[in-house]
Design an enzyme around this catalytic site. Structure first.
Site, PDB file in Angstrom:
ATOM      1  N   ASP A  30       8.659   5.726  -2.783  1.00  0.00           N
ATOM      2  CA  ASP A  30       8.085   4.426  -2.463  1.00  0.00           C
ATOM      3  C   ASP A  30       8.040   4.334  -0.931  1.00  0.00           C
ATOM      4  O   ASP A  30       8.720   5.107  -0.245  1.00  0.00           O
ATOM      5  CB  ASP A  30       8.986   3.342  -3.062  1.00  0.00           C
ATOM      6  CG  ASP A  30       8.580   1.957  -2.606  1.00  0.00           C
ATOM      7  OD1 ASP A  30       7.386   1.635  -2.721  1.00  0.00           O
ATOM      8  OD2 ASP A  30       9.454   1.200  -2.128  1.00  0.00           O
ATOM      9  N   ASP A  32       7.406   0.933   1.418  1.00  0.00           N
ATOM     10  CA  ASP A  32       8.080  -0.257   1.962  1.00  0.00           C
ATOM     11  C   ASP A  32       9.507  -0.355   1.435  1.00  0.00           C
ATOM     12  O   ASP A  32       9.725  -0.362   0.232  1.00  0.00           O
ATOM     13  CB  ASP A  32       7.331  -1.534   1.538  1.00  0.00           C
ATOM     14  CG  ASP A  32       6.176  -1.849   2.456  1.00  0.00           C
ATOM     15  OD1 ASP A  32       6.418  -2.086   3.643  1.00  0.00           O
ATOM     16  OD2 ASP A  32       5.020  -1.844   1.980  1.00  0.00           O
ATOM     17  N   LYS A 223       3.187   0.727 -10.160  1.00  0.00           N
ATOM     18  CA  LYS A 223       4.528   0.922 -10.696  1.00  0.00           C
ATOM     19  C   LYS A 223       5.011  -0.378 -11.325  1.00  0.00           C
ATOM     20  O   LYS A 223       4.745  -1.419 -10.761  1.00  0.00           O
ATOM     21  CB  LYS A 223       5.486   1.301  -9.559  1.00  0.00           C
ATOM     22  CG  LYS A 223       5.119   2.581  -8.823  1.00  0.00           C
ATOM     23  CD  LYS A 223       5.993   2.786  -7.593  1.00  0.00           C
ATOM     24  CE  LYS A 223       5.596   1.900  -6.448  1.00  0.00           C
ATOM     25  NZ  LYS A 223       6.332   2.198  -5.205  1.00  0.00           N
ATOM     26  N   ASP A 248      13.386   1.398  -3.590  1.00  0.00           N
ATOM     27  CA  ASP A 248      14.334   0.348  -3.212  1.00  0.00           C
ATOM     28  C   ASP A 248      14.294  -0.799  -4.227  1.00  0.00           C
ATOM     29  O   ASP A 248      15.075  -1.725  -4.142  1.00  0.00           O
ATOM     30  CB  ASP A 248      14.006  -0.213  -1.826  1.00  0.00           C
ATOM     31  CG  ASP A 248      12.688  -0.968  -1.820  1.00  0.00           C
ATOM     32  OD1 ASP A 248      11.654  -0.333  -2.119  1.00  0.00           O
ATOM     33  OD2 ASP A 248      12.685  -2.182  -1.545  1.00  0.00           O
TER      34      ASP A 248
HETATM   35 MG   LIG Z   1       9.646  -0.802  -1.882  1.00  0.00          MG
END
Ligand SMILES: [Mg+2]
Length: 316
Positions: A30, A32, A223, A248
């Site tokens: 991922d 960000d 996702k 995250d």
């Molecule tokens: Mg993220």
């Protein structure tokens, strides 16, 4: 390895981490909250990804951010120092356009989102409405009688991140969607962005508003829907059990890993923390169990010393 145990890699020996590093060939990360936050790289992330690549892993960046095209994401990644190519970028804007293209979609798309989406639609020759402000004019009565105009030939409503989200856009989207043949597509359902001390609504907040008034469920491209990376598996570019998903956010990244049969690594530099994982471990809801990652690290950069170790081992 360590299936859904949320094992902290920092609690393992160097040999154990080395074995774990050898248990995957591909890495899907991922962006960000893992690689960068609000456009700035997270300490150690750039070096870690580049060294993983040097170690022979194939590297993919997978983002639910629909505001950028693959080309723009590539430019951003390269600018921050990541050694990547456009081929290694998996984005919802691109996957949405590809989804419509696969269905031989020939009507017009009503877009709630940004140019990231419209440019990817342009790239595959799909007609669409323009993005930007569509503000409320006058009161509700005036708006309905004078200003509300629905366009003909809309065959799909695509909802992504839209900073100009408005009452008129909601009204139009829900009205188009009252035709059951009109497709309802959400680029992703992330509720908010990882930012310190501020809550910034994400695409999921807009999608929730539209699905409430349209009384319909969208097809979610991003996702945790496997649709976003199915082509990698179908083209045999990755082997699911030898693929590591890094994220995250558990309800998108870790869940995508669960849905695709990937290994999973949660990092603590974004949305979800160990305290959240603890709640899912304590929960009796089977859906919560799917959110528990295999392994955990406070930040991706913590992996760097172990990778350097592995390289020394490889070179001897
Ligand atoms: Mg993220």
């Amino acid at each position: 390895m360590y299936k859904q145990t949320c094992t902290n890699l920092l609690d393992l020996s160097r040999v154990e981490v080395n074995d774990w590093l050898n248990s995957f060939d591909s890495v899907i990360s991922d962006c960000d909250g893992v690689l960068w936050v609000y456009g700035k790289p997270i300490a150690g992330s750039v070096n870690t990804m580049n060294q993983l690549k040097k170690l022979g892993k194939s590297i993919y960046f997978c983002t639910n951010n629909s505001t950028k095209t693959r080309g723009e994401l590539l430019a951003k990644g390269v600018d921050l120092g990541f050694h990547i190519t456009e081929d290694s970028i998996i984005s919802t804007a691109h996957a949405t356009a590809a989804y419509l293209q696969r269905r031989h979609f020939s009507k017009r798309v009503y877009v709630i989102g940004s140019e990231g989406i419209t440019q990817e639609l342009d790239a595959v020759g799909i007609d669409h409405t323009s993005t930007g402000p569509d503000v409320m004019q006058g009161n509700l009565g005036e708006f309905m009688s004078k200003h509300l105009k629905l366009e003909p030939n809309i065959g799909a409503v695509v909802v992504g991140f839209d900073e100009h989200f408005s009452f008129p856009k909601m009204t139009k989207a829900a009205s188009y969607l009252s035709d059951p043949k009109c497709l309802f597509i959400a680029t992703n359902t992330d509720e908010r962005f990882p930012m310190p001390s501020l809550v910034v609504p994400g695409s999921g907040s807009f999608v929730a508003a539209i699905k409430t008034c349209a009384e319909r469920e969208p097809i979610v491209i991003g996702k945790p829907n496997p649709a976003i990376c199915e082509f990698l598996i179908k083209q045999k570019r990755i082997i699911p059990e030898r693929t590591l998903m890094i994220g995250d956010r558990a309800n998108t990244d870790v869940l995508l890993g669960y849905n695709c049969g990937f290994q999973t690594l949660l990092v603590g530099t974004g949305i979800h923390q160990l305290s959240d994982v603890q709640q899912w471990q304590d929960s009796t809801n089977p859906e919560d169990k799917k959110l528990i990652p295999d392994v955990y690290l406070p930040k991706l950069g913590d992996l760097l010393p172990f990778i350097m170790d592995a390289m020394v081992v490889e070179n001897n």
